[in-house]
Design an enzyme around this catalytic site. Sequence first.
Site, PDB file in Angstrom:
ATOM      1  N   TRP A 102      52.885  47.488  63.400  1.00  0.00           N
ATOM      2  CA  TRP A 102      53.707  47.790  62.225  1.00  0.00           C
ATOM      3  C   TRP A 102      52.957  47.600  60.916  1.00  0.00           C
ATOM      4  O   TRP A 102      53.301  48.214  59.905  1.00  0.00           O
ATOM      5  CB  TRP A 102      55.026  47.018  62.272  1.00  0.00           C
ATOM      6  CG  TRP A 102      55.835  47.502  63.429  1.00  0.00           C
ATOM      7  CD1 TRP A 102      56.090  46.832  64.590  1.00  0.00           C
ATOM      8  CD2 TRP A 102      56.430  48.806  63.587  1.00  0.00           C
ATOM      9  NE1 TRP A 102      56.807  47.636  65.452  1.00  0.00           N
ATOM     10  CE2 TRP A 102      57.034  48.838  64.869  1.00  0.00           C
ATOM     11  CE3 TRP A 102      56.509  49.946  62.780  1.00  0.00           C
ATOM     12  CZ2 TRP A 102      57.702  49.976  65.353  1.00  0.00           C
ATOM     13  CZ3 TRP A 102      57.178  51.069  63.264  1.00  0.00           C
ATOM     14  CH2 TRP A 102      57.766  51.069  64.525  1.00  0.00           C
ATOM     15  N   ASP A 172      57.225  42.766  55.286  1.00  0.00           N
ATOM     16  CA  ASP A 172      58.109  43.478  56.204  1.00  0.00           C
ATOM     17  C   ASP A 172      58.745  42.444  57.125  1.00  0.00           C
ATOM     18  O   ASP A 172      58.092  41.917  58.020  1.00  0.00           O
ATOM     19  CB  ASP A 172      57.284  44.500  57.003  1.00  0.00           C
ATOM     20  CG  ASP A 172      58.116  45.266  58.015  1.00  0.00           C
ATOM     21  OD1 ASP A 172      59.316  44.950  58.172  1.00  0.00           O
ATOM     22  OD2 ASP A 172      57.559  46.184  58.646  1.00  0.00           O
ATOM     23  N   LYS A 196      67.832  44.996  63.829  1.00  0.00           N
ATOM     24  CA  LYS A 196      67.436  43.924  64.742  1.00  0.00           C
ATOM     25  C   LYS A 196      68.332  42.710  64.503  1.00  0.00           C
ATOM     26  O   LYS A 196      69.191  42.413  65.315  1.00  0.00           O
ATOM     27  CB  LYS A 196      65.960  43.572  64.565  1.00  0.00           C
ATOM     28  CG  LYS A 196      65.038  44.714  65.018  1.00  0.00           C
ATOM     29  CD  LYS A 196      64.145  45.143  63.910  1.00  0.00           C
ATOM     30  CE  LYS A 196      63.194  46.284  64.163  1.00  0.00           C
ATOM     31  NZ  LYS A 196      63.033  46.886  65.431  1.00  0.00           N
TER      32      LYS A 196
HETATM   33  N1  PMP Z   1      58.485  47.365  60.726  1.00  0.00           N
HETATM   34  C1  PMP Z   1      58.780  46.629  61.808  1.00  0.00           C
HETATM   35  C2  PMP Z   1      58.295  45.222  61.890  1.00  0.00           C
HETATM   36  C3  PMP Z   1      59.511  47.207  62.853  1.00  0.00           C
HETATM   37  O1  PMP Z   1      59.799  46.491  63.942  1.00  0.00           O
HETATM   38  C4  PMP Z   1      59.955  48.539  62.745  1.00  0.00           C
HETATM   39  C5  PMP Z   1      60.783  49.218  63.809  1.00  0.00           C
HETATM   40  N2  PMP Z   1      60.800  48.668  65.035  1.00  0.00           N
HETATM   41  C6  PMP Z   1      59.615  49.252  61.597  1.00  0.00           C
HETATM   42  C7  PMP Z   1      58.893  48.633  60.608  1.00  0.00           C
HETATM   43  C8  PMP Z   1      60.050  50.679  61.417  1.00  0.00           C
HETATM   44  O2  PMP Z   1      61.405  50.682  61.147  1.00  0.00           O
HETATM   45  P1  PMP Z   1      62.290  51.997  61.097  1.00  0.00           P
HETATM   46  O3  PMP Z   1      62.259  52.604  62.444  1.00  0.00           O
HETATM   47  O4  PMP Z   1      63.630  51.447  60.718  1.00  0.00           O
HETATM   48  O5  PMP Z   1      61.716  52.886  60.045  1.00  0.00           O
END
Ligand code: PMP
Length: 361
Positions: A102, A172, A196
């Site tokens: 991520w 994040d 989450k």
């Molecule tokens: N950052 C993290 C730490 C994530 O776990 C996720 C999705 N699992 C995202 C960003 C991306 O999020 P989204 O699918 O809501 O754009």
Amino acid sequence: MTRAYNFSAGPATLPEAVLRQAQAEMLDWNGVGASIVELSHRGAEFMGVAAEAEANLRRLLSIPDDYAVLFMAGGATTQQALLPLNFAAPGQTADYVVTGHWSRTAIRQARPYVNVHVVADGEPGGFRDIPPRAQWSLSPDAAYVHITANETIHGVEYREVPDVGDVPLFADFSSSIASGPIDVSRYGLIYAGAQKNLGPVGIAVVIVRRELLERAGQPRADIFTYASHAARDSMLNTPPTWNWYLLGLTVKWMLEQGGVEEFARRSEAKAALVYEAIDSSGGFYRNEVAPAVRSRMNIPFFLPDETLTARFVAESRQAGLLGLKGHKAVGGIRASLYNAMPVEGARALVEFMRDFQRRHG
Ligand code: PMP
């Protein structure tokens, strides 16, 4: 009806009490004769829901008054693109720490708008650790420093807030927000997709120090401008009212359960159970993340081979344990233990793991 234990990484399990309340209110919210999802976002009813959700989130996370709280349509990835647009001047550098999948996504979204400088990269070590702060090569003139507080796929989590001096720290927190106390004042900005720990997919929360909203950033439309969303209480356009409502119910439930201190205790307990089962399996289950940074929220682990992994996924599903297949980027198994997962769920998983090893080990 029996509800399974759902270990999905997101969309993820929600508190049963929240789902039941939403169900009870589905056709008629608070006696108005319509569902909350059918009412105008500018009407008194939804405005009340929205304001209460914000007030409760501020209480839950002890968010100081000099921080704005935004409720934005869409997920965390959108925020990753909005960060450089809003906070970096054209050609300016932004610092990124790479601790897993991520962090890389955040960089990919930022690259078109900013000069990305990777200050540290955990990939050579297989993302089994967080590069120590002393080894980061921070840029003195960076617009911000970006970290991923918890890596949902690689299962590494910061246990301390890194000191980055006067440059604002952006984080994040998608997969660990509200799993324990956060010192918001240490961050310039925190963002999280809700799917989450905070509720349903389709809405993201942004917590930003108000003075940062005065930065010029780069040419962009109003709809991509955090300051505009803040000025209009996140109602610059029609917000995702259903998601906001469910988020509000989830936040209220977390307060009723004892708040983030209580969830920190539960998270430690749940994660300890699963890591213990892995570490005491004599190598049948493997998680190679350095113990000091092992995630309490997402526990990836591996079995001796693909056949056993597939069997584990199939048999666990039959045993009422859902969502344990690992992310395709790393394979294996992943157990996500968000706030709505009761400790009984972690116990049931551990029992299944031991039984599976007895039968197949
Ligand atoms: N950052 C993290 C730490 C994530 O776990 C996720 C999705 N699992 C995202 C960003 C991306 O999020 P989204 O699918 O809501 O754009």
